[in-house]
Design a protein around this motif. Sequence first.
Motif, mmCIF file in Angstrom:
data_model
loop_
_atom_site.group_PDB
_atom_site.id
_atom_site.type_symbol
_atom_site.label_atom_id
_atom_site.label_comp_id
_atom_site.label_asym_id
_atom_site.label_seq_id
_atom_site.Cartn_x
_atom_site.Cartn_y
_atom_site.Cartn_z
ATOM 1 N N GLN A 113 0.832 -1.204 0.000
ATOM 2 C CA GLN A 113 0.000 0.000 0.000
ATOM 3 C C GLN A 113 0.867 1.254 0.000
ATOM 4 N N TYR A 114 1.934 1.254 0.789
ATOM 5 C CA TYR A 114 2.848 2.395 0.829
ATOM 6 C C TYR A 114 3.477 2.619 -0.548
ATOM 7 N N ALA A 115 3.853 1.534 -1.220
ATOM 8 C CA ALA A 115 4.465 1.658 -2.542
ATOM 9 C C ALA A 115 3.496 2.250 -3.559
ATOM 10 N N VAL A 116 2.216 1.917 -3.453
ATOM 11 C CA VAL A 116 1.214 2.491 -4.347
ATOM 12 C C VAL A 116 1.102 3.995 -4.112
ATOM 13 N N GLU A 117 1.160 4.394 -2.840
ATOM 14 C CA GLU A 117 1.009 5.809 -2.486
ATOM 15 C C GLU A 117 2.294 6.616 -2.694
ATOM 16 N N HIS A 118 3.432 5.938 -2.770
ATOM 17 C CA HIS A 118 4.741 6.594 -2.947
ATOM 18 C C HIS A 118 5.462 5.881 -4.091
ATOM 19 N N GLN A 119 5.184 6.309 -5.308
ATOM 20 C CA GLN A 119 5.681 5.633 -6.503
ATOM 21 C C GLN A 119 7.200 5.442 -6.516
ATOM 22 N N GLU A 120 7.936 6.326 -5.843
ATOM 23 C CA GLU A 120 9.395 6.210 -5.824
ATOM 24 C C GLU A 120 9.870 4.962 -5.068
ATOM 25 N N THR A 121 8.970 4.328 -4.315
ATOM 26 C CA THR A 121 9.339 3.116 -3.576
ATOM 27 C C THR A 121 8.792 1.843 -4.228
ATOM 28 N N MET A 122 8.188 1.971 -5.395
ATOM 29 C CA MET A 122 7.591 0.819 -6.080
ATOM 30 C C MET A 122 8.633 -0.295 -6.230
ATOM 31 N N GLY A 123 8.226 -1.512 -5.905
ATOM 32 C CA GLY A 123 9.112 -2.661 -6.008
ATOM 33 C C GLY A 123 9.878 -2.983 -4.738
ATOM 34 N N MET A 124 9.692 -2.155 -3.706
ATOM 35 C CA MET A 124 10.432 -2.406 -2.466
ATOM 36 C C MET A 124 9.931 -3.688 -1.801
ATOM 37 N N GLY A 125 10.801 -4.270 -0.979
ATOM 38 C CA GLY A 125 10.426 -5.479 -0.274
ATOM 39 C C GLY A 125 11.390 -5.755 0.866
#
Length: 166
Positions: A113-125
């Motif tokens: 959910q955070y990645a959706v709201e903060h595109q710069e973190t997309m793909g984090m894990g």
Amino acid sequence: MTSIKFKVVAKTDVGIVRTNNEDNFQISWDLSTLPMRWINNEVHPLGKKGCLLVVADGMGGANAGEVASQIAIDTIKNKFSPDEITDKIISSSDAINGFIKEVIVSADSNIKQYAVEHQETMGMGTTIVVAWIIEDKLYVGWCGDSRAYLYNPVFGLLRLTKDHSY
């Protein structure tokens, strides 16, 4: 009442491949009280709700692993608060194992959910290992390739988990 002795070094290591340390961890010796606090080489009786040890290692090859590992730790801290751990949850091994799974799935959901709201973190894990000691039993839940080991002074280290990824 059971007592347990911890020796904790409050330091993580960046490793030999990455330049950024993406590790986070939390230890709480008594889940019946807030706030969770660090312990170091102390002996404490286990409370009714036990103690918790958690390691989250952000995925170094992915985006914002340190953010993902912190979200995982924050989720664990919220879900393992004294008000959240009910007598029903600690009533049986199945309930305890189910709760650990539910918490890990919740952490994953919060990261996504955070990645959706903060595109710069997309793909984090992150990987995660949760060890919960209640009375005389250890319950372990994990996701990814962070490992849990049991140390016995006679037999040494025994690996408890199998990697979910390579």
